[in-house]
Design an enzyme around this catalytic site. Structure first.
Site, PDB file in Angstrom:
ATOM      1  N   PRO A  28      -6.679  10.981  -0.095  1.00 29.22           N
ATOM      2  CA  PRO A  28      -7.502  11.614  -1.136  1.00 29.22           C
ATOM      3  C   PRO A  28      -7.124  11.150  -2.529  1.00 29.22           C
ATOM      4  O   PRO A  28      -5.944  11.031  -2.875  1.00 29.22           O
ATOM      5  CB  PRO A  28      -7.215  13.104  -0.938  1.00 29.22           C
ATOM      6  CG  PRO A  28      -6.931  13.223   0.526  1.00 29.22           C
ATOM      7  CD  PRO A  28      -6.171  11.965   0.870  1.00 29.22           C
ATOM      8  N   CYS A  29      -8.161  10.904  -3.323  1.00 27.60           N
ATOM      9  CA  CYS A  29      -7.928  10.253  -4.609  1.00 27.60           C
ATOM     10  C   CYS A  29      -8.355  11.086  -5.805  1.00 27.60           C
ATOM     11  O   CYS A  29      -8.238  10.633  -6.935  1.00 27.60           O
ATOM     12  CB  CYS A  29      -8.700   8.931  -4.641  1.00 27.60           C
ATOM     13  SG  CYS A  29     -10.491   9.132  -4.457  1.00 27.60           S
TER      14      CYS A  29
END
Length: 320
Positions: A73-74
């Site tokens: 996840p960014c």
């Protein structure tokens, strides 16, 4: 042609996995937290898809594989919103590290947004590289733009690649950019006119109207976002007009609408017949969070050659 096996973390709908499968890797196990994304992945792949929190998954319950994939996840690293070093989503990569350390695949591939390179003055990417290196890997990272690899989209992403040190792979070079550009005209030419249910019709926010959101048919798309109401305009829309600093308005001639979710999926180079599960917000989210399939395929093809040549030359050795 040898088929290498892969396991996938933070798999989402499977853009990264699909690209690797096209290049000769077989995803045998995948995990994601979002149930709709898991259903989409199950719909096209033969992998065992485990839906749930990666923090609660024991590495012993994951099969061994040649490679681990994962676009961790960014959101906490993104340049498009607040960047917080202590964002809880930023530590999820540590579960990726934990599983890489336990499974010891021959190589791993991670993907993240451009903002990862500058967050904390570069300290975050340095820490990530150090963590993987301490697991026994030679680690490389590079910023690639999907438009340079046959994707009709400006999408800059950091691709992190690690090779187990006992393989002796050093001085890794990333695939070179292609000398052609795929436009939205080419990408969308065979799609039918979308139904109203396939297009987000939420009100346009002040954030949306703060900059130009439209590119033409003979250009590549802006980055496909994960938030439905921020999806950019269909290229047949009239040009937006700048009226002040950080303030634009829609042109008055013709239809103004966002890209449909199917058009967004085509720009992300998913197959036209792939069905995404969930409501329209979920579909846009799965598409916007994905790695473009074509970019993944080109990276995977390059890595397949590197790994095949290494094993052919007899450099594969067992780890402790």
């Amino acid at each position: 042609m040898r088929e290498f096996t892969a396991i996938s973390l933070f798999a989402g709908a499977g853009g990264l996995d699909m690209g690797f499968e096209r290049a000769g890797f077989k995803t045998i196990w995948a995990n994601d937290f979002e149930s709709d994304a898991c259903k989409t992945h199950e719909n096209w792949s033969t992998a065992k898809v485990v839906c749930g929190d990666v923090a609660k998954i024991d590495a012993e319950d994951i099969p061994d594989a040649d490679i681990i994939l994962g676009g961790f996840p960014c959101q906490g690293f993104s340049l498009s919103g607040p960047r917080k070093i202590d964002d809880s989503r930023n530590v999820l990569y540590k579960h990726y590290v934990r599983i890489v350390k336990a499974k010891k695949p021959q190589m791993f591939v991670g993907e993240n947004v451009k903002g990862l390179l500058t967050m904390g003055g570069g300290s975050i990417i340095e820490a990530i590289i150090e963590d993987f290196s301490n697991c026994g890997y030679n680690v490389y990272c590079k910023l690639l733009n999907a438009r340079d690899y046959g994707v009709p989209e400006d999408r800059e992403r950091v691709i992190i690649v690690g090779f187990r040190k006992d393989l002796g792979i050093k001085g890794f070079e990333y695939p070179v950019p292609r000398n052609y550009k795929v436009t939205m005209r080419e990408a969308l030419k065979n799609l039918p006119e979308p139904t109203p249910e396939e297009v987000c019709n939420a009100p346009y926010s002040s954030r949306f109207m703060s900059r130009n959101r439209k590119r033409g048919w003979d250009d590549v798309s802006y980055t496909i976002p994960a938030m439905a109401k921020q999806v950019t305009l269909w290229p047949g829309s009239p040009d937006m007009v700048k009226i002040d600093k950080d303030l634009w308005k829609f042109g008055s001639e013709g239809e103004t609408r966002r890209l449909s979710w199917r058009e967004a999926a085509a720009i992300q180079t998913f197959p036209a017949d792939l069905e995404f599960y969930g409501d329209i917000v979920s579909k846009y989210k799965q598409i916007g969070n994905a790695v473009p399939v074509k970019l993944a395929e080109i990276v995977a093809t390059h890595l397949y050659g590197v790994l095949s040549n290494t094993l052919h030359n007899g450099k594969e050795r067992k780890t402790d």
